[in-house]
Design an enzyme around this catalytic site. Structure first.
Site, short mmCIF file in Angstrom:
data_model
loop_
_atom_site.label_atom_id
_atom_site.label_comp_id
_atom_site.label_asym_id
_atom_site.label_seq_id
_atom_site.Cartn_x
_atom_site.Cartn_y
_atom_site.Cartn_z
N HIS A 1 0.90 -1.10 -0.40
CA HIS A 1 0.38 0.10 -0.08
C HIS A 1 0.67 1.59 -0.16
CE1 HIS A 1 -3.72 2.27 1.10
NE2 HIS A 1 -2.66 3.15 0.99
N GLU A 2 1.20 1.23 0.99
CA GLU A 2 2.22 2.69 1.48
C GLU A 2 3.36 2.41 -0.54
OE1 GLU A 2 2.01 4.68 3.35
OE2 GLU A 2 1.00 3.01 4.60
#
Length: 145
Positions: free
Chosen positions: A131-132
């Site tokens: 996600h990051e």
């Protein structure tokens, strides 16, 4: 220092900007402290990327199960398996979505001391890392109009 977390769609122009690699660790020392302070000030955040506080640099923090990792210029080098995760995002408050992710990722990165590291993470930490790193490309599966 705790920074304002940008939100979508209000801050779309910044949040969809691609982040650049860090050339010198010294240029991000204060940024890393700001990211830590900002993440720790949230009630539920498990990760944060620099772009979420308006800085388009490849720096993020991933935190799960008491393990907090500062990652600079991370690259996923290997993956295994697939699974779906329910994801939220600090820049899309109140939104959640099932997202297909790799079950396990191997990643190389530079830590906050400038040392090259490699980790292999599965489950939720794998999800947080992926996600990051999406944020580095100006993407987030929860950014929908």
């Amino acid at each position: 220092m705790i920074k304002k977390i940008l939100t979508y769609p209000e801050d779309k122009e910044i949040l969809t900007t691609k982040s650049v690699k860090v050339e010198n660790i010294e240029e991000v020392k204060e940024l890393i402290e700001d990211l830590k302070d900002t993440l720790h000030a949230t009630d539920s955040g498990k990760g944060i990327s620099a772009i979420q506080i308006g800085v388009p640099k490849q720096v993020c923090i991933c935190s799960w199960g008491g393990n907090e990792v500062v990652m600079i210029n991370p690259v996923i080098t290997r993956t295994r398996g697939n699974q779906n995760f329910s994801e939220g995002c600090l820049s899309a408050p109140g939104k959640f979505k099932m997202v297909p992710r790799f079950q396990k990722v191997w990643c190389t990165y530079m830590d906050e001391n400038g040392e090259t590291k490699e980790i292999a993470e599965g489950g939720r930490m794998s999800n947080i890392i992926q996600h990051e790193l999406d944020h580095f490309d100006g993407n987030c599966p929860l950014f929908e109009e």
